[in-house]
Design a protein around this motif. Structure first.
Motif, mmCIF file in Angstrom:
data_model
loop_
_atom_site.group_PDB
_atom_site.id
_atom_site.type_symbol
_atom_site.label_atom_id
_atom_site.label_comp_id
_atom_site.label_asym_id
_atom_site.label_seq_id
_atom_site.Cartn_x
_atom_site.Cartn_y
_atom_site.Cartn_z
ATOM 1 N N GLN A 29 62.210 -1.082 32.097
ATOM 2 C CA GLN A 29 61.796 -2.368 32.672
ATOM 3 C C GLN A 29 61.742 -3.456 31.617
ATOM 4 O O GLN A 29 62.119 -4.595 31.862
ATOM 5 C CB GLN A 29 60.424 -2.216 33.321
ATOM 6 C CG GLN A 29 60.483 -1.419 34.614
ATOM 7 C CD GLN A 29 59.588 -1.997 35.682
ATOM 8 O OE1 GLN A 29 58.526 -2.525 35.391
ATOM 9 N NE2 GLN A 29 60.016 -1.889 36.925
ATOM 10 N N MET A 30 61.230 -3.096 30.413
ATOM 11 C CA MET A 30 61.151 -4.082 29.332
ATOM 12 C C MET A 30 62.541 -4.597 28.952
ATOM 13 O O MET A 30 62.702 -5.749 28.571
ATOM 14 C CB MET A 30 60.522 -3.445 28.084
ATOM 15 C CG MET A 30 59.042 -3.212 28.167
ATOM 16 S SD MET A 30 58.537 -2.355 26.655
ATOM 17 C CE MET A 30 56.774 -2.410 26.864
ATOM 18 N N ILE A 31 63.526 -3.712 29.028
ATOM 19 C CA ILE A 31 64.879 -4.093 28.627
ATOM 20 C C ILE A 31 65.590 -4.837 29.770
ATOM 21 O O ILE A 31 66.213 -5.870 29.550
ATOM 22 C CB ILE A 31 65.697 -2.843 28.211
ATOM 23 C CG1 ILE A 31 65.083 -2.213 26.955
ATOM 24 C CG2 ILE A 31 67.158 -3.219 27.955
ATOM 25 C CD1 ILE A 31 65.629 -0.841 26.613
ATOM 26 N N TYR A 46 64.233 -6.000 32.912
ATOM 27 C CA TYR A 46 63.524 -7.061 33.634
ATOM 28 C C TYR A 46 62.378 -7.598 32.786
ATOM 29 O O TYR A 46 61.206 -7.464 33.156
ATOM 30 C CB TYR A 46 62.982 -6.529 34.968
ATOM 31 C CG TYR A 46 63.925 -5.585 35.678
ATOM 32 C CD1 TYR A 46 65.063 -6.069 36.332
ATOM 33 C CD2 TYR A 46 63.700 -4.208 35.673
ATOM 34 C CE1 TYR A 46 65.935 -5.193 36.962
ATOM 35 C CE2 TYR A 46 64.565 -3.334 36.307
ATOM 36 C CZ TYR A 46 65.682 -3.835 36.950
ATOM 37 O OH TYR A 46 66.553 -2.973 37.570
ATOM 38 N N SER A 65 59.778 -10.221 30.730
ATOM 39 C CA SER A 65 59.175 -11.523 30.994
ATOM 40 C C SER A 65 59.321 -12.342 29.707
ATOM 41 O O SER A 65 59.719 -11.809 28.677
ATOM 42 C CB SER A 65 57.697 -11.354 31.338
ATOM 43 O OG SER A 65 57.454 -10.084 31.857
ATOM 44 N N GLY A 66 58.969 -13.601 29.783
ATOM 45 C CA GLY A 66 58.991 -14.435 28.587
ATOM 46 C C GLY A 66 60.391 -14.802 28.137
ATOM 47 O O GLY A 66 61.337 -14.745 28.922
ATOM 48 N N VAL A 67 60.519 -15.139 26.847
ATOM 49 C CA VAL A 67 61.789 -15.675 26.343
ATOM 50 C C VAL A 67 62.945 -14.703 26.506
ATOM 51 O O VAL A 67 64.087 -15.116 26.669
ATOM 52 C CB VAL A 67 61.692 -16.064 24.851
ATOM 53 C CG1 VAL A 67 60.965 -17.381 24.706
ATOM 54 C CG2 VAL A 67 61.065 -14.984 24.020
ATOM 55 N N LEU A 68 62.648 -13.402 26.466
ATOM 56 C CA LEU A 68 63.733 -12.423 26.564
ATOM 57 C C LEU A 68 64.470 -12.527 27.897
ATOM 58 O O LEU A 68 65.647 -12.196 27.984
ATOM 59 C CB LEU A 68 63.185 -10.999 26.417
ATOM 60 C CG LEU A 68 63.218 -10.347 25.033
ATOM 61 C CD1 LEU A 68 62.865 -8.885 25.164
ATOM 62 C CD2 LEU A 68 64.569 -10.507 24.361
#
Lengths: 116, 246
Positions: A62-64, A66, A68-71
């Motif tokens: 999910q971090m990769i 979807y 949040s933030g600038v990424l």
């Protein structure tokens, strides 16, 4: 109703204590209590460890995919490519974490420089 | 003050653990917390809540999920379940670490207190180093490293809050990208048995699939399904010669 959940008096702190601290540390405390009883090779522990690792892996995915933030403003294919490059480098470098991290970041940076 | 090298007191082992703050894993985690700090600032979480959350939860995925739930206006039970599910992974980690760091005389209340400071980084670092330390030095070594790491990162997010929005976006993005890569590589490298590798691969694949099939419960379902598949693979697949099920 306040504008944001974050400036609602003590409520955010109650929220953090119950939905953050308690539900997290309860697993740590259970781990201590069970750690005294389960042997490392037991079948139950293998299953629990598999489920726990798969849970973290899903969080990582999910971090990769979807973030949040600038990424979230970076192209998804670039984040996947950077992760894959980093992991491949990590494996090739006999599982040296720093190699994987440097290659992943370099790929992300390099890719962004080329895209923008 | 100088002692013989083998006769470190508990304090000396604690300080030796605390010195681990100057290590690559510690810097990576601080980088990830700088990214977290930037994310929190963007989403409008006040500094005090970011610091309290970091000290009390001390597990980045749980903190991200909690912030996500707060933004979405999720009810307290819904948020508690989501965070609790992500923190489940800490239980087997703690279970495995406890026999490594305790000695026969360690009281359970000490372990219950210190278990709060176990998160991925402190777990990996302690698992890697505990074996080289005499038994009575392991708990103070772990405590020194883990408590220092927690305190430093709480101070870090408090001090850097609002400062890091002036960092270029690319730097903030790169810092935030550290977390998933660090988690994958550290868990992979510290795995002592193969089902961890199976579960990592299957979980990474199932995560996005369940994200579409069951939005909102994707972590839970991919964790359970992925864990069962990894467990089955561990049972079914023939072992490599010489490999041990540690």
């Amino acid at each position: 109703m306040p504008d944001s959940v974050f400036d609602n008096g003590y409520w955010p702190y109650i929220y953090i204590i119950i939905a953050g601290w308690l539900v997290t540390d309860i697993w740590r405390w259970l781990g201590v209590l069970v750690g005294n009883r389960l042997s490392d090779g037991s079948t139950i522990l293998v299953l629990v460890r598999s489920i726990a690792t798969a849970l973290v892996a899903a969080v990582i995915a999910q971090m990769i995919l979807y973030p949040s933030g600038v990424l979230s403003t970076t192209p998804v294919w670039l984040r996947i490519a950077a992760s894959a490059a980093g992991f491949s480098a990590f494996i090739l470098a006999r599982q040296r974490m720093i190699v994987g991290i440097v290659v992943a970041e370099a790929t992300l940076f390099g890719g962004l420089l080329m895209v923008t | 003050m100088k002692r013989d090298g083998n006769e470190y007191s508990s304090l000396r082992w604690f300080l030796k653990g605390a010195a681990g703050i100057m290590s690559i894993p510690a810097f990576i985690l601080m980088g990830a917390f700088v990214g977290f700090c930037s994310f929190s600032y963007e989403t409008g979480v006040p500094m005090a809540q970011v610091a309290v959350m970091t000290g009390l939860i001390w597990a980045l995925p749980g903190q991200l999920i909690l912030i996500g739930a707060m933004i979405a206006g999720a009810s307290l039970p819904a948020a508690a379940i989501a965070v609790g599910l992500s923190s489940m992974r800490l239980m087997p980690m703690v279970t495995v670490l406890i026999p490594e760091i305790r000695s026969k005389s360690t009281p359970t209340w000490q372990l219950l207190f210190l278990s709060h400071f176990i998160a991925v980084t402190t777990w990996v670092y302690t698992m890697q180093n505990a074996r080289d330390i005499p038994e009575q030095g392991r708990l103070p070594f772990f405590a020194g490293f883990a408590v220092t790491m927690t305190c430093v990162n709480v101070v870090l997010v408090a001090v850097l809050y609002g400062v890091i929005d002036r960092l270029p976006e690319m730097v903030a993005g790169a810092l935030f990208f550290l977390t998933p890569i660090y988690f994958i590589t550290s868990i992979w490298a510290s795995a002592r048995s193969r089902e961890v590798h199976f579960a990592m691969v299957v979980g990474l694949i199932l995560g996005p699939i369940f994200h579409h099939l069951t939005p909102g419960y994707s972590i839970l379902f991919s964790g359970i399904a992925g864990g069962i598949i990894a467990f089955a693979l561990e049972r079914i697949l023939p072992r490599k010669k010489g490999a041990q099920n540690a």
